[in-house]
Design an enzyme around this catalytic site. Structure first.
Site, PDB file in Angstrom:
ATOM      1  N   LYS A  32      11.379 -46.029  41.249  1.00 25.14           N
ATOM      2  CA  LYS A  32      10.537 -47.380  41.306  1.00 25.14           C
ATOM      3  C   LYS A  32      11.537 -48.305  41.661  1.00 25.14           C
ATOM      4  CE  LYS A  32       7.293 -48.141  38.306  1.00 25.14           C
ATOM      5  NZ  LYS A  32       6.530 -48.423  37.077  1.00 25.14           N
ATOM      6  N   ARG A 103       8.936 -52.831  33.347  1.00 26.13           N
ATOM      7  CA  ARG A 103       8.440 -51.516  33.466  1.00 26.13           C
ATOM      8  C   ARG A 103       9.539 -50.469  33.551  1.00 26.13           C
ATOM      9  NH1 ARG A 103       4.785 -54.394  37.157  1.00 26.13           N
ATOM     10  NH2 ARG A 103       2.530 -53.895  36.954  1.00 26.13           N
ATOM     11  N   GLY A 112       2.817 -42.750  33.691  1.00 29.40           N
ATOM     12  CA  GLY A 112       2.131 -43.086  31.927  1.00 29.40           C
ATOM     13  C   GLY A 112       3.030 -42.615  31.024  1.00 29.40           C
ATOM     14  N   MET A 114       6.295 -43.439  30.048  1.00 33.15           N
ATOM     15  CA  MET A 114       7.137 -44.550  29.462  1.00 33.15           C
ATOM     16  C   MET A 114       6.220 -45.859  29.496  1.00 33.15           C
ATOM     17  SD  MET A 114      10.798 -43.318  30.822  1.00 33.15           S
ATOM     18  CE  MET A 114      10.229 -43.116  32.342  1.00 33.15           C
ATOM     19  N   ARG A 376       5.710 -44.873  45.822  1.00 28.82           N
ATOM     20  CA  ARG A 376       6.299 -43.537  45.430  1.00 28.82           C
ATOM     21  C   ARG A 376       5.629 -42.696  46.133  1.00 28.82           C
ATOM     22  NH1 ARG A 376       4.352 -43.700  39.278  1.00 28.82           N
ATOM     23  NH2 ARG A 376       2.073 -43.656  39.536  1.00 28.82           N
ATOM     24  N   HIS A 490      -5.291 -42.365  34.488  1.00 24.74           N
ATOM     25  CA  HIS A 490      -4.332 -41.659  34.106  1.00 24.74           C
ATOM     26  C   HIS A 490      -4.704 -40.014  33.942  1.00 24.74           C
ATOM     27  CE1 HIS A 490      -2.401 -39.581  30.617  1.00 24.74           C
ATOM     28  NE2 HIS A 490      -1.279 -40.108  30.963  1.00 24.74           N
ATOM     29  N   ARG A 596       6.944   1.014  36.757  1.00 20.69           N
ATOM     30  CA  ARG A 596       7.095   1.271  35.359  1.00 20.69           C
ATOM     31  C   ARG A 596       6.646   2.484  35.197  1.00 20.69           C
ATOM     32  NH1 ARG A 596       7.156  -4.963  34.286  1.00 20.69           N
ATOM     33  NH2 ARG A 596       5.567  -4.646  35.865  1.00 20.69           N
ATOM     34  N   ARG A 652      11.143   3.441  38.436  1.00 20.88           N
ATOM     35  CA  ARG A 652      12.007   3.502  37.190  1.00 20.88           C
ATOM     36  C   ARG A 652      11.369   4.720  36.310  1.00 20.88           C
ATOM     37  NH1 ARG A 652      12.234  -1.352  32.996  1.00 20.88           N
ATOM     38  NH2 ARG A 652      10.154  -0.393  32.376  1.00 20.88           N
ATOM     39  N   GLU A 779      21.382  -3.277  33.369  1.00 18.79           N
ATOM     40  CA  GLU A 779      20.821  -3.891  32.298  1.00 18.79           C
ATOM     41  C   GLU A 779      21.701  -3.940  31.032  1.00 18.79           C
ATOM     42  OE1 GLU A 779      16.899  -2.354  31.463  1.00 18.79           O
ATOM     43  OE2 GLU A 779      17.647  -0.217  32.587  1.00 18.79           O
ATOM     44  N   SER A 798      19.637  -2.388  40.952  1.00 18.71           N
ATOM     45  CA  SER A 798      18.565  -3.358  40.362  1.00 18.71           C
ATOM     46  C   SER A 798      19.139  -3.877  39.249  1.00 18.71           C
ATOM     47  CB  SER A 798      17.171  -2.747  40.649  1.00 18.71           C
ATOM     48  OG  SER A 798      16.194  -3.792  40.326  1.00 18.71           O
ATOM     49  N   GLY A 800      18.202  -5.474  35.976  1.00 15.51           N
ATOM     50  CA  GLY A 800      17.014  -5.836  34.890  1.00 15.51           C
ATOM     51  C   GLY A 800      17.562  -6.885  34.136  1.00 15.51           C
ATOM     52  N   THR A 801      17.075  -8.100  34.576  1.00 20.02           N
ATOM     53  CA  THR A 801      17.673  -9.247  33.745  1.00 20.02           C
ATOM     54  C   THR A 801      16.985  -9.674  32.512  1.00 20.02           C
ATOM     55  OG1 THR A 801      16.377 -10.450  35.388  1.00 20.02           O
ATOM     56  CG2 THR A 801      18.693 -10.228  35.786  1.00 20.02           C
ATOM     57  N   ASN A 802      15.853  -8.947  32.149  1.00 23.27           N
ATOM     58  CA  ASN A 802      15.300  -9.188  30.911  1.00 23.27           C
ATOM     59  C   ASN A 802      15.921  -8.614  29.859  1.00 23.27           C
ATOM     60  OD1 ASN A 802      13.214 -10.173  32.295  1.00 23.27           O
ATOM     61  ND2 ASN A 802      11.630  -8.511  32.158  1.00 23.27           N
ATOM     62  N   ASP A 803      16.607  -7.278  30.092  1.00 21.28           N
ATOM     63  CA  ASP A 803      17.122  -6.414  29.003  1.00 21.28           C
ATOM     64  C   ASP A 803      18.741  -6.926  29.145  1.00 21.28           C
ATOM     65  OD1 ASP A 803      15.638  -5.207  27.646  1.00 21.28           O
ATOM     66  OD2 ASP A 803      16.041  -3.050  28.492  1.00 21.28           O
ATOM     67  N   CYS A 865      14.944  -7.047  39.184  1.00 18.64           N
ATOM     68  CA  CYS A 865      13.573  -6.799  39.178  1.00 18.64           C
ATOM     69  C   CYS A 865      13.154  -7.457  37.642  1.00 18.64           C
ATOM     70  CB  CYS A 865      13.418  -5.407  39.187  1.00 18.64           C
ATOM     71  SG  CYS A 865      14.359  -4.452  37.915  1.00 18.64           S
ATOM     72  N   TYR A 885      17.399  -8.315  47.545  1.00 19.82           N
ATOM     73  CA  TYR A 885      15.803  -8.860  47.506  1.00 19.82           C
ATOM     74  C   TYR A 885      15.742  -9.367  46.061  1.00 19.82           C
ATOM     75  CZ  TYR A 885      15.488  -4.166  44.899  1.00 19.82           C
ATOM     76  OH  TYR A 885      15.783  -3.127  44.047  1.00 19.82           O
TER      77      TYR A 885
END
Length: 909
Positions: A32, A103, A112, A114, A376, A490, A596, A652, A779, A798, A800-803, A865, A885
């Site tokens: 602002k 303000r 809205g 703050m 804005r 709002h 899977r 897999r 992984e 590949s 496996g970023t979850n595990d 993946c 990828y």
């Protein structure tokens, strides 16, 4: 930090066509303040003022009130004097008082979230001086009662005692309206307003134990510190978390000379957009109120009027108002004040041209003079975001790179949500009509309070009007319905920013909070009753309405096609069925990064064969059961390969531990024992034998395949035979067989040998072959460390970023919910690492694994993946790590495609 540090300046002045800052200084001046400075510099009529920087907010949070006041006092006093010179008034003077607004202004728009205080500087003496100077007694007392109400709520903490109660000041006003038999604030007499001022001050004394402050400088410092405090208020914290904004940004404070829209019938206030924030159409639109101040428009205390004649006619059509009645009672600004409208129209075009983006503007008309209070980049829906970007590209306003960078990837998700079925809508019972404040379709059960928005699975938050305090509930609810407020209220602005369906200003609704009842004419709807909202038409519909898949706009296809011109990294999908594969391909997926196979075993006709295999005591018994599974798996793979014809498909091999497939309920165990002609105790013993203390680290993944090689053999045969069967039909299949959960090169080598021997055997049997690859899922941290050794034998990696996240942190995905929320709240973690890739830790394992793998095999194909493959900041990290990828769920493919293109563009700069 014990003392205030020396900085170049803490206060920046603007106004009178001059400014200390500019639009490039948003980090310091907030959005602002930076835009106020920019508008002043380019000649837009902006009330003079000054901005206290975001750095002061950070100092305030460290050092406290008195130290900060001491540090900025001299600069603030000088800046107030500068305003006085421009306005010809004096701050604190009882004869000719300067009144100011205070303000907030963070570096990004947080509508809205703050606090704001208007008309600051009034007291019992100054109000009389204002009466004398303006010769407008009603205006002066109206401004005074507004000031006490806002200051009391924002600075002194005057709040409703319970959620069923209304604001204490509103309660006093409602009581007076009932007594006087009036409905609108504008109907108060001068005596009413004077009575309200003294009643408000009495209420403050009763609730706070202190008199309302009368010294203007005390008022100013109280308001400035309240704005700083609001940066760490609950609603601002929630909004920051919702949008991923850091807590250390802080907020600036903007202090401006007041200009007055409540000085009579030739004054007013409004909000406008240079393009339609809901659809993206290049149509100037907005709302205004005569004899009002700015907060009246967004708060929805009165029904606002449309700025343009076209918008006014459209609003009348939706609100079922006859044209004659509309023209008389709800004229557009274009009709009522044509010269003011023409000037405003010129400014909106100037500002859009200057910023090269759709603008959200606030303005005030004071006795026939137009002032611009704010501009804005406007919040917009996903559909509007895409249309505006493509339109401005075609208009030559922005180039292709900028058009792509304008897209917020996650907002594309809004375009993929189901919409109401057109046939179902024809049969729907429309019970009321509101304004189409934010497009979309929402069906849910009525709730009346924001803190109960999670009371049912799908809810419609139903309010007289929303306030910033309702933010969390608005985010949880499927849709938002308000009885008051217009297209710039709002509820409307926040809902559009969230991509949430919203219908506002449905005046036929009577909402009874105490009894939790919604009344429309003679019908009642209670909490928990189902209603549906059509955010594109404003219809409020009784009960549930069936939905269908959305039809994507031409602009959506154009922005996706544009992304292909810049992406250097492919986007694949995680898909376990032909249906998911087809959906992903329709969104532009360039293959499958994860199929899977275990998901295929849980279907009713397969789980029995799977359990027979698990319960078998011999290799012969296991192979017999696997022979029953083979044709089922082969059929599955044929469907997926066909859906992804010509594109790579990574399959897999079996990953979860076997105990997940066996029955744990007594009734199911009995049924299995009967089917297999064995004793119940034999089944129970096998189930107990398979139970593991920590199955995520136990007998699963490649460990299963190396222990029971017949499982890998069956799956390999199914994959290769499916590819050969399609080849006979002239369909190209590109299978990539992925070995899960390896920690050593030898584990992979063992599985690769089984896969290769099985494939060679099938090729010999069929006297034919197909190309295929054998790779692995990285992984386990050790696999990332040993990547150079593994890459000698693997065709692809590949991640496996979850595990990998699970094992790197030592957090169980299934149990981390017990403490993650606390960690995020305390700042121990900045993001949930299962949602946003931890680039400092887990990301370094990914980077190391990629680099080490390519030392051994420079052309090694590398992808990701885990679910991080569809999260924009994680996609950018993958691009910067030179991955080939990313792979994500089907409906996140468009998000990942845009994120990949944006990452490529940023890397060029």
């Amino acid at each position: 930090m014990d003392t205030i540090t020396e900085v170049k300046a803490r206060v920046y002045k603007f106004g009178n066509k001059k400014a200390d800052g500019n639009s490039e200084m948003k980090n310091l001046l907030g959005g602002k303040g930076a835009n106020l400075a920019e508008m002043s510099a380019i000649g837009i009529p902006v009330p003079p003022g000054f901005t206290i920087t975001t750095e002061v907010c950070t100092e305030y949070n460290s050092l406290g009130r008195e130290n900060v006041i001491e540090a900025i006092k001299e600069e603030v006093e000088e800046s107030i004097e500068a305003i006085e010179k421009v306005m010809g008034t004096t701050f604190g003077d009882k004869e000719n008082p300067l009144l100011i607004s205070v303000r907030s202004g963070a570096r990004v728009s947080m509508p809205g979230m703050m606090d704001t205080v208007l008309n600051l500087g009034l007291n019992d003496e100054a109000v009389l001086g204002l009466v004398k100077r303006t010769n407008n007694e009603r205006f002066a007392w109206d401004s005074y009662r507004r000031f006490i109400q806002m200051y009391g709520g924002v600075v002194l903490g005057m709040k409703p005692q319970t959620k069923e109660d209304i604001d204490p000041f509103e309660e006093i006003m409602e009581h007076l309206k009932d007594k006087r038999g009036i409905q609108l604030d504008t109907e108060f007499t001068i005596q009413d307003l004077q009575d309200l001022v003294y009643d408000f001050k009495d209420a403050v004394k009763k609730q706070t134990g202190h008199d309302f402050p009368t010294d203007p400088w005390d008022q100013l410092w109280g308001a400035v510190m309240a704005v700083f405090d609001s940066w760490n208020g609950n609603r601002a914290i929630y909004y920051r978390k919702m949008n991923g904004y850091p807590a250390d940004w802080g907020t600036a404070v903007n202090v401006q000379a007041m200009v007055y829209g409540n000085m009579g019938l030739n004054s007013g206030t409004g909000v406008c957009f240079t393009r339609d924030a809901g659809t993206g159409e290049n149509v100037f639109n907005g709302e205004y109120l005569i004899d009002a101040q700015g907060e009246d428009v967004v708060a929805g205390v009165r029904t606002p009027q449309q700025i343009t004649k076209l918008g006014s006619e459209r609003w009348a059509e939706l609100a079922k108002i006859e044209e004659a009645d509309r023209a008389e009672n709800y004229p557009s600004l274009e009709e009522l004040m044509p010269s003011i409208y023409a000037e405003l129209n010129d400014y909106q075009q100037t500002l859009e041209d200057h910023y090269s983006d759709m603008q959200d503007m606030e303005f005030t008309i004071q006795e026939g003079k137009l002032w611009i209070l704010q501009t804005r980049n406007g919040k917009r829906t996903g559909a509007a975001m895409v249309k505006i970007a493509i339109d401005q590209l075609k208009e030559g306003v922005i180039d292709e790179k900028e058009a792509l960078l304008r897209i917020e990837p996650n907002k594309l998700d809004e375009l993929l949500h189901p919409v109401f079925d057109t046939n179902a809508l024809q049969r729907a019972n429309v019970i009321a009509q509101g304004l189409p404040a934010s497009p979309g379709a929402a069906t849910g059960q009525i709730v009346f309070f924001a803190d109960e928005a999670d009371k049912y699975k799908n809810t419609i938050l139903t309010r007289i009007e929303t306030s910033p305090e309702d933010l969390e509930g608005m985010n949880i609810a499927k849709g938002i319905l308000t009885a008051r407020g217009g297209m710039t209220s709002h509820a409307a602005v926040v809902a559009r920013g969230m991509g949430k369906c919203c219908v506002s200003g449905a005046g036929a609704l009577k909402i009874d909070y105490k009894n939790r009842v919604l009344r429309v004419d003679d019908k009642e709807y209670h909490e928990g009753d189902w209603i549906s909202l059509n955010g594109s038409t404003g219809n409020i519909i009784e009960g549930k309405v069936a939905t269908m898949e959305p039809e994507l706009s031409g602009e959506f296809g154009e922005i996706m096609e544009l992304s292909n011109n810049y992406s250097t990294m492919q986007v694949r999908t995680n898909a376990d069925s032909p249906k998911d594969a087809k959906v992903a391909r329709s969104f532009g997926a360039q293959g499958i990064g994860l199929t899977r196979t275990e998901h295929m075993f849980f279907e009713v006709d397969r789980i029995k064969a799977m359990r027979e295999m698990i319960l078998a005591d011999t290799i012969k018994g296991r192979k017999h059961a696997l022979e029953d599974l083979l044709p089922m798996q082969r059929t599955d793979f044929e469907g997926i390969f066909e859906a992804m014809e010509g594109l790579p498909v990574t399959v897999r091999l079996l990953d979860p531990p076997l105990h997940e497939f066996v029955p744990h309920q007594l009734a199911t165990q009995k049924e299995l024992a009967e089917d297999m002609h064995i004793s119940l105790s034999a089944v129970k013993n096998k189930v107990a034998e398979l139970q593991e203390f920590n199955p995520m680290l136990g007998h699963r993944g490649c460990r299963l395949g190396n222990t029971y090689p017949e499982i890998t053999e069956m799956q390999t045969r199914a994959i290769i035979e499916a590819a050969l069967n399609l080849k006979e039909k002239g369909i190209i299949a590109k299978p990539e067989i992925m070995v899960p959960l390896i920690g050593t090169a030898n584990e992979f080598i063992e599985q690769k040998q089984i896969i290769k021997e099985t494939a060679d055997k099938v090729f010999e049997e069929r006297n034919d072959s197909v190309e295929y690859q054998i790779g692995t899922m990285i992984e386990i941290p050790r696999a990332a460390l040993m990547a150079d050794k593994i890459a000698e034998h693997a065709d692809f990696f590949s991640f496996g970023t979850n595990d990998l996240t699970q094992m790197a942190f030592g957090y169980s995905r299934d149990d981390a919910g017990k403490f993650l929320a606390v960690y995020l709240e305390k700042g121990i973690l900045t993001h949930d690492p299962f949602e946003v890739l931890d680039q400092e830790g887990v990301g370094q394992l990914v980077k190391m694994g990629t680099e080490r793998g390519r030392v051994s095999k420079p052309n090694l194909k590398v992808g990701i993946c885990g679910e991080h493959g569809g999260e924009p900041s994680s996609v950018e990290f993958c691009h910067n790590t030179n991955m080939n990828y990313v792979s994500c769920s089907p409906f996140r493919v468009p998000i990942a495609r845009i994120a990949a293109a944006q990452a490529a563009i940023k890397s060029l700069n």
